[in-house]
Design a protein around this motif. Structure first.
Motif, PDB file in Angstrom:
ATOM      1  N   ALA A  35      42.340  55.578  39.655  1.00 29.17           N
ATOM      2  CA  ALA A  35      42.281  54.199  39.169  1.00 29.17           C
ATOM      3  C   ALA A  35      41.313  53.408  40.033  1.00 29.17           C
ATOM      4  CB  ALA A  35      43.666  53.560  39.210  1.00 29.17           C
ATOM      5  N   LEU A  36      40.556  52.536  39.395  1.00 30.49           N
ATOM      6  CA  LEU A  36      39.620  51.648  40.079  1.00 30.49           C
ATOM      7  C   LEU A  36      39.955  50.222  39.698  1.00 30.49           C
ATOM      8  CD1 LEU A  36      36.942  50.990  41.644  1.00 30.49           C
ATOM      9  CD2 LEU A  36      35.792  51.181  39.430  1.00 30.49           C
ATOM     10  N   HIS A  37      40.029  49.359  40.702  1.00 27.88           N
ATOM     11  CA  HIS A  37      40.188  47.922  40.468  1.00 27.88           C
ATOM     12  C   HIS A  37      39.034  47.245  41.204  1.00 27.88           C
ATOM     13  CE1 HIS A  37      42.764  44.040  40.900  1.00 27.88           C
ATOM     14  NE2 HIS A  37      41.851  43.923  39.970  1.00 27.88           N
ATOM     15  N   LYS A  38      38.198  46.595  40.442  1.00 32.16           N
ATOM     16  CA  LYS A  38      37.035  45.908  40.998  1.00 32.16           C
ATOM     17  C   LYS A  38      37.277  44.416  40.812  1.00 32.16           C
ATOM     18  CE  LYS A  38      32.054  45.673  40.112  1.00 32.16           C
ATOM     19  NZ  LYS A  38      30.978  46.206  39.247  1.00 32.16           N
ATOM     20  N   GLN A  39      37.321  43.673  41.923  1.00 32.42           N
ATOM     21  CA  GLN A  39      37.658  42.257  41.809  1.00 32.42           C
ATOM     22  C   GLN A  39      36.832  41.405  42.752  1.00 32.42           C
ATOM     23  OE1 GLN A  39      41.812  42.841  42.781  1.00 32.42           O
ATOM     24  NE2 GLN A  39      41.553  41.765  44.708  1.00 32.42           N
ATOM     25  N   GLY A  40      36.714  40.130  42.374  1.00 29.71           N
ATOM     26  CA  GLY A  40      36.040  39.163  43.228  1.00 29.71           C
ATOM     27  C   GLY A  40      34.639  38.851  42.763  1.00 29.71           C
ATOM     28  N   PHE A  42      31.169  36.226  42.635  1.00 29.73           N
ATOM     29  CA  PHE A  42      30.928  34.885  42.108  1.00 29.73           C
ATOM     30  C   PHE A  42      31.520  34.717  40.713  1.00 29.73           C
ATOM     31  CE2 PHE A  42      28.231  31.850  39.793  1.00 29.73           C
ATOM     32  CZ  PHE A  42      28.451  30.725  40.580  1.00 29.73           C
ATOM     33  N   ALA A  43      31.450  35.787  39.903  1.00 30.74           N
ATOM     34  CA  ALA A  43      31.924  35.719  38.515  1.00 30.74           C
ATOM     35  C   ALA A  43      33.433  35.879  38.391  1.00 30.74           C
ATOM     36  CB  ALA A  43      31.227  36.785  37.680  1.00 30.74           C
ATOM     37  N   GLY A  44      34.111  36.184  39.467  1.00 26.76           N
ATOM     38  CA  GLY A  44      35.560  36.360  39.411  1.00 26.76           C
ATOM     39  C   GLY A  44      35.966  37.616  38.664  1.00 26.76           C
ATOM     40  N   LEU A  45      35.332  38.721  39.002  1.00 25.60           N
ATOM     41  CA  LEU A  45      35.633  39.989  38.334  1.00 25.60           C
ATOM     42  C   LEU A  45      37.088  40.385  38.516  1.00 25.60           C
ATOM     43  CD1 LEU A  45      32.549  42.079  39.505  1.00 25.60           C
ATOM     44  CD2 LEU A  45      32.924  41.099  37.251  1.00 25.60           C
ATOM     45  N   ALA A  46      37.604  41.055  37.513  1.00 23.49           N
ATOM     46  CA  ALA A  46      38.930  41.667  37.586  1.00 23.49           C
ATOM     47  C   ALA A  46      38.931  42.840  36.612  1.00 23.49           C
ATOM     48  CB  ALA A  46      40.021  40.671  37.246  1.00 23.49           C
ATOM     49  N   ASP A  47      38.115  43.852  36.919  1.00 24.47           N
ATOM     50  CA  ASP A  47      37.977  45.029  36.065  1.00 24.47           C
ATOM     51  C   ASP A  47      38.913  46.123  36.549  1.00 24.47           C
ATOM     52  OD1 ASP A  47      35.938  43.595  34.916  1.00 24.47           O
ATOM     53  OD2 ASP A  47      34.333  44.794  35.795  1.00 24.47           O
ATOM     54  N   ARG A  48      39.560  46.786  35.593  1.00 26.91           N
ATOM     55  CA  ARG A  48      40.457  47.891  35.923  1.00 26.91           C
ATOM     56  C   ARG A  48      40.142  49.075  35.013  1.00 26.91           C
ATOM     57  NH1 ARG A  48      45.108  46.602  38.953  1.00 26.91           N
ATOM     58  NH2 ARG A  48      45.393  44.366  39.196  1.00 26.91           N
ATOM     59  N   VAL A  49      40.063  50.240  35.624  1.00 21.67           N
ATOM     60  CA  VAL A  49      39.896  51.483  34.892  1.00 21.67           C
ATOM     61  C   VAL A  49      40.921  52.462  35.456  1.00 21.67           C
ATOM     62  CG1 VAL A  49      38.344  53.383  34.293  1.00 21.67           C
ATOM     63  CG2 VAL A  49      37.423  51.089  34.626  1.00 21.67           C
ATOM     64  N   THR A  50      41.779  52.968  34.596  1.00 20.38           N
ATOM     65  CA  THR A  50      42.743  53.980  34.992  1.00 20.38           C
ATOM     66  C   THR A  50      42.505  55.191  34.112  1.00 20.38           C
ATOM     67  OG1 THR A  50      44.359  52.288  35.582  1.00 20.38           O
ATOM     68  CG2 THR A  50      45.184  54.531  35.294  1.00 20.38           C
TER      69      THR A  50
END
Length: 139
Positions: A35-40, A42-50
């Motif tokens: 699982a990958l959680h990419k966050q933060g 300037f754009a406020g990312l909150a991407d999740r891939v499981t």
């Protein structure tokens, strides 16, 4: 007497059927491969891939739907090859400042967060980001 049979037989079958458990696969939970959680940022990312061991994935972003898709055999082979070389190491402390992107990988029972990608993380993160780009699409 026949009327009682007609009434009782369906009621009996219904009562017996209520006690029968559904197939075992209805209760099995999927096992997570990575699982990958990419966050933060300037754009406020909150991407999740499981990605699950069966080759299917759950994809989500801060906005929009959660999407379930299955990867191709080639994509799974490539990902598994990169996972064999993955070295998680230790989590990294949050750097001073703002707008940093935090990458969190969960693999083999370990969860590690980094702000800079080590060499062994880059291919895995790239594979998972490609999966998100290819299969996640808002309706």
């Amino acid at each position: 007497m026949k009327i009682w049979r007609i009434v009782l037989l369906p009621a009996l079958l219904l009562a017996l059927g209520a006690g029968v458990a559904p197939p075992a696969q209805a209760f099995t939970a999927k096992t997570t491969l990575v699982a990958l959680h990419k966050q933060g940022g300037f754009a406020g990312l909150a991407d999740r891939v499981t990605v699950y061991t069966d080759g299917c994935a759950r994809l989500s972003r801060r906005t929009g739907p959660t999407v379930d898709k299955c990867l191709t055999k080639k994509e799974m082979r490539t990902l598994r090859g990169h996972l064999k070389l993955l070295r998680l190491g230790r989590s990294e402390a949050q750097p001073q400042g703002a707008d940093f992107i935090k990458y969190t990988i969960a693999y083999r029972g370990h969860r590690v967060s980094r702000y800079t990608l080590p060499a062994s993380w880059s291919p895995v993160v790239r594979d998972l980001e490609k999966t998100l780009e290819k299969y996640w699409a808002p309706d």
